[in-house]
Motif scaffolding. Structure first.
Motif, short mmCIF file in Angstrom:
data_model
loop_
_atom_site.label_atom_id
_atom_site.label_comp_id
_atom_site.label_asym_id
_atom_site.label_seq_id
_atom_site.Cartn_x
_atom_site.Cartn_y
_atom_site.Cartn_z
N ALA A 1 0.82 -1.22 0.00
CA ALA A 1 0.00 0.00 0.00
C ALA A 1 0.86 1.27 0.00
CB ALA A 1 -0.92 -0.02 1.21
N ASN A 2 1.98 1.25 0.73
CA ASN A 2 2.84 2.45 0.77
C ASN A 2 3.42 2.76 -0.60
OD1 ASN A 2 2.55 2.90 3.50
ND2 ASN A 2 4.25 1.53 4.02
N ARG A 3 3.90 1.69 -1.26
CA ARG A 3 4.50 1.91 -2.57
C ARG A 3 3.43 2.30 -3.60
NH1 ARG A 3 8.22 -1.80 -0.42
NH2 ARG A 3 7.31 -3.74 -1.16
N ALA A 4 2.22 1.74 -3.44
CA ALA A 4 1.14 2.13 -4.37
C ALA A 4 0.81 3.62 -4.18
CB ALA A 4 -0.09 1.27 -4.12
N ALA A 5 0.81 4.07 -2.93
CA ALA A 5 0.53 5.50 -2.67
C ALA A 5 1.61 6.36 -3.31
CB ALA A 5 0.46 5.74 -1.17
N LEU A 6 2.83 5.87 -3.22
CA LEU A 6 3.95 6.60 -3.80
C LEU A 6 3.83 6.69 -5.32
CD1 LEU A 6 6.60 7.55 -2.35
CD2 LEU A 6 7.67 5.61 -3.46
N LEU A 7 3.39 5.59 -5.92
CA LEU A 7 3.21 5.59 -7.38
C LEU A 7 2.18 6.64 -7.77
CD1 LEU A 7 3.06 1.73 -7.97
CD2 LEU A 7 4.75 3.26 -8.96
N ARG A 8 1.10 6.73 -6.98
CA ARG A 8 0.06 7.74 -7.28
C ARG A 8 0.67 9.13 -7.19
NH1 ARG A 8 -3.66 4.43 -4.23
NH2 ARG A 8 -4.77 3.18 -5.79
N LYS A 9 1.47 9.33 -6.14
CA LYS A 9 2.08 10.64 -5.93
C LYS A 9 3.05 10.96 -7.08
CE LYS A 9 4.38 12.80 -2.12
NZ LYS A 9 5.15 12.41 -0.94
N GLN A 10 3.77 9.96 -7.49
CA GLN A 10 4.75 10.14 -8.57
C GLN A 10 4.04 10.60 -9.85
OE1 GLN A 10 8.18 7.47 -8.36
NE2 GLN A 10 7.73 6.88 -10.45
N ASP B 1 3.10 9.20 -12.74
CA ASP B 1 3.40 8.85 -14.13
C ASP B 1 2.55 7.69 -14.64
OD1 ASP B 1 6.70 8.13 -12.91
OD2 ASP B 1 4.90 6.93 -12.71
N SER B 2 1.60 7.21 -13.82
CA SER B 2 0.70 6.14 -14.29
C SER B 2 -0.68 6.72 -14.56
CB SER B 2 0.58 5.05 -13.23
OG SER B 2 1.83 4.49 -12.94
N ARG B 3 -1.31 6.24 -15.62
CA ARG B 3 -2.69 6.63 -15.90
C ARG B 3 -3.58 6.11 -14.77
NH1 ARG B 3 -5.40 3.88 -21.15
NH2 ARG B 3 -4.73 1.99 -20.07
N ARG B 4 -3.24 4.92 -14.30
CA ARG B 4 -4.04 4.27 -13.26
C ARG B 4 -3.10 3.46 -12.37
NH1 ARG B 4 -8.76 0.64 -15.64
NH2 ARG B 4 -7.14 0.57 -17.23
N VAL B 5 -3.33 3.50 -11.05
CA VAL B 5 -2.54 2.68 -10.12
C VAL B 5 -3.53 1.79 -9.37
CG1 VAL B 5 -1.07 2.67 -8.06
CG2 VAL B 5 -0.77 4.46 -9.79
N ILE B 6 -3.31 0.50 -9.44
CA ILE B 6 -4.16 -0.43 -8.69
C ILE B 6 -3.34 -0.94 -7.51
CG2 ILE B 6 -5.37 -2.65 -8.75
CD1 ILE B 6 -5.76 -2.11 -11.78
N ALA B 7 -3.84 -0.69 -6.30
CA ALA B 7 -3.16 -1.19 -5.10
C ALA B 7 -3.76 -2.55 -4.78
CB ALA B 7 -3.38 -0.22 -3.94
N GLY B 8 -3.04 -3.61 -5.07
CA GLY B 8 -3.60 -4.93 -4.80
C GLY B 8 -2.75 -6.02 -5.42
N ASP B 9 -3.29 -7.23 -5.36
CA ASP B 9 -2.58 -8.41 -5.83
C ASP B 9 -2.81 -8.60 -7.33
OD1 ASP B 9 -1.55 -10.90 -6.33
OD2 ASP B 9 -2.98 -11.99 -5.07
N PHE B 10 -1.74 -8.46 -8.10
CA PHE B 10 -1.87 -8.58 -9.55
C PHE B 10 -2.43 -9.95 -9.95
CE2 PHE B 10 0.38 -10.04 -13.49
CZ PHE B 10 -0.45 -9.36 -14.38
N LEU B 11 -2.02 -11.00 -9.21
CA LEU B 11 -2.43 -12.35 -9.60
C LEU B 11 -3.94 -12.55 -9.45
CD1 LEU B 11 0.53 -14.38 -8.03
CD2 LEU B 11 0.21 -13.72 -10.42
N SER B 12 -4.59 -11.66 -8.71
CA SER B 12 -6.04 -11.82 -8.55
C SER B 12 -6.82 -10.97 -9.57
CB SER B 12 -6.47 -11.51 -7.12
OG SER B 12 -6.29 -10.13 -6.90
N LEU B 13 -6.13 -10.23 -10.43
CA LEU B 13 -6.84 -9.44 -11.45
C LEU B 13 -7.22 -10.36 -12.63
CD1 LEU B 13 -4.75 -6.14 -11.70
CD2 LEU B 13 -6.67 -6.68 -10.19
N ASP B 14 -8.39 -10.09 -13.20
CA ASP B 14 -8.86 -10.89 -14.33
C ASP B 14 -8.59 -10.12 -15.63
OD1 ASP B 14 -10.24 -12.24 -16.29
OD2 ASP B 14 -12.05 -12.55 -15.08
N PRO B 15 -7.80 -10.70 -16.54
CA PRO B 15 -7.49 -9.98 -17.79
C PRO B 15 -8.75 -9.56 -18.54
CG PRO B 15 -6.25 -12.05 -17.66
CD PRO B 15 -7.15 -12.02 -16.47
N LEU B 16 -9.79 -10.36 -18.44
CA LEU B 16 -10.99 -10.06 -19.22
C LEU B 16 -11.82 -8.93 -18.61
CD1 LEU B 16 -11.98 -13.57 -20.56
CD2 LEU B 16 -10.74 -11.72 -21.69
N ASP B 17 -11.40 -8.42 -17.47
CA ASP B 17 -12.03 -7.19 -16.96
C ASP B 17 -11.53 -5.99 -17.75
OD1 ASP B 17 -13.54 -8.46 -15.12
OD2 ASP B 17 -12.15 -8.17 -13.45
#
Ligand SMILES: C[S@@+](CC[C@H](N)C(=O)[O-])C[C@H]1O[C@@H](n2cnc3c(N)ncnc32)[C@H](O)[C@@H]1O
Length: 276
Positions: A135-144, A146-162
């Motif tokens: 969560a800390n690093r995700a917050a930092l990414l938001r602050k930085q 340079d991402s259109r979107r930052v998802i704070a969470g487990d990548f392996l649980s994301l569904d590509p078809l979403d």
């Protein structure tokens, strides 16, 4: 590991010199703070050189770029942590070159840490989506920013078809433990004509388990490559882990399941509708 507050204050003091391969503090420090600073810099791989002409902590490699990241994050990597080993600057450039990042390309960074790769991807004009578990690093990414979107969470649980569309490029340096699961999952987010470039534990080149062997065969079949990186590629961030670079080029109908491949599969619901 988080920097102790006093150590962070010293390292971010404008008088402190962090340049090339050394850290020099040209002002008096309280004994306790000095001991703390000395411990942290040693944990990071530095060594005190007390010669009059030097009087600094000297590292076996350039540290400037990496320190910038650590100080922004307020933490530094140790080999005992949950796998945060930021990609050293030189390797960031190599990875981005290999991925052929051009302005306007959509790029996924699925384990983005404190943004070592996202910063360069965005600088080259990539439209970057980032995922980060911590969560800390995700917050930092938001602050930085340079991402259109930052998802704070487990990548392996994301569904590509979403995701309605796959990404043009996947650029990643996943945790060394379980890295292959991350790469295989990431391919599900890649367009048929996309490219994936990942840093990975060098073990992938010889591990004999079924998943590793099948992955190597699939990469070869689509014209990809798995090349060793030089020893010490991650020395700058405090680990001697041996690593390799995985390159998976775009293809259609190959053995790896891209985003387009997943989309082409008949959905259970559609089949049911046809039968009804
Ligand atoms: C080796 S570091 C690399 C960070 C960044 N990619 C870079 O190149 O500097 C791996 C990162 O993956 C994150 N991570 C670990 N498991 C994850 C997961 N399941 N989903 C998303 N991020 C994860 C860790 O917190 C860590 O920041």
């Amino acid at each position: 590991m988080r920097f102790p507050t006093d150590v962070l204050a010293v390292l971010t003091d404008p008088r402190t010199v962090i340049s090339g391969d050394l850290v020099r503090v040209p002002f008096e420090l309280d004994r306790v703070v000095y001991e703390q600073l000395n411990t942290v810099l040693k944990e990071m791989g530095g060594r005190w050189d007390g010669r009059k002409a030097v009087r600094a902590h000297v590292f076996p490699h350039r540290i400037e770029e990496d320190f910038r990241q650590f100080l922004t994050a307020g933490e530094y990597p140790t080999r005992y942590e949950q796998g945060w080993f930021p990609t050293p600057h030189q390797l960031v450039m190599q990875v981005c070159d290999l991925a052929g990042i051009c302005a306007g390309m959509t790029v996924l960074e699925p384990s983005a840490g404190a943004g070592a790769l996202t910063a360069e991807l965005a600088r080259r004009g990539g439209v970057v989506d980032s995922v980060e578990l911590d969560a800390n690093r995700a917050a930092l990414l938001r602050k930085q920013g340079d991402s259109r979107r930052v998802i704070a969470g487990d990548f392996l649980s994301l569904d590509p078809l979403d995701y309605a569309e796959g990404f043009d490029r996947i650029v990643m340096n996943p945790p060394f433990t379980g890295g292959l699961d991350h790469i295989r999952h990431a391919i599900g987010f890649m367009k048929d004509d996309g490219i994936l470039v990942s840093v990975m534990s060098a073990g992938l080149m010889w591990w004999s388990d079924k998943a590793s062997a099948e992955f190597r065969a699939a990469v070869e079949e689509v014209g990809g490559e798995i090349e060793p990186l030089p020893e010490g590629s991650f020395a700058a961030v405090g680990t001697d882990a041996r690593t390799c670079l995985v390159y998976v080029p775009g293809y259609a109908g190959g053995p790896l399941r891209t985003h387009d491949w997943l989309q082409r599969q008949p959905k259970q619901l559609d089949l049911f509708d046809m039968v009804a």
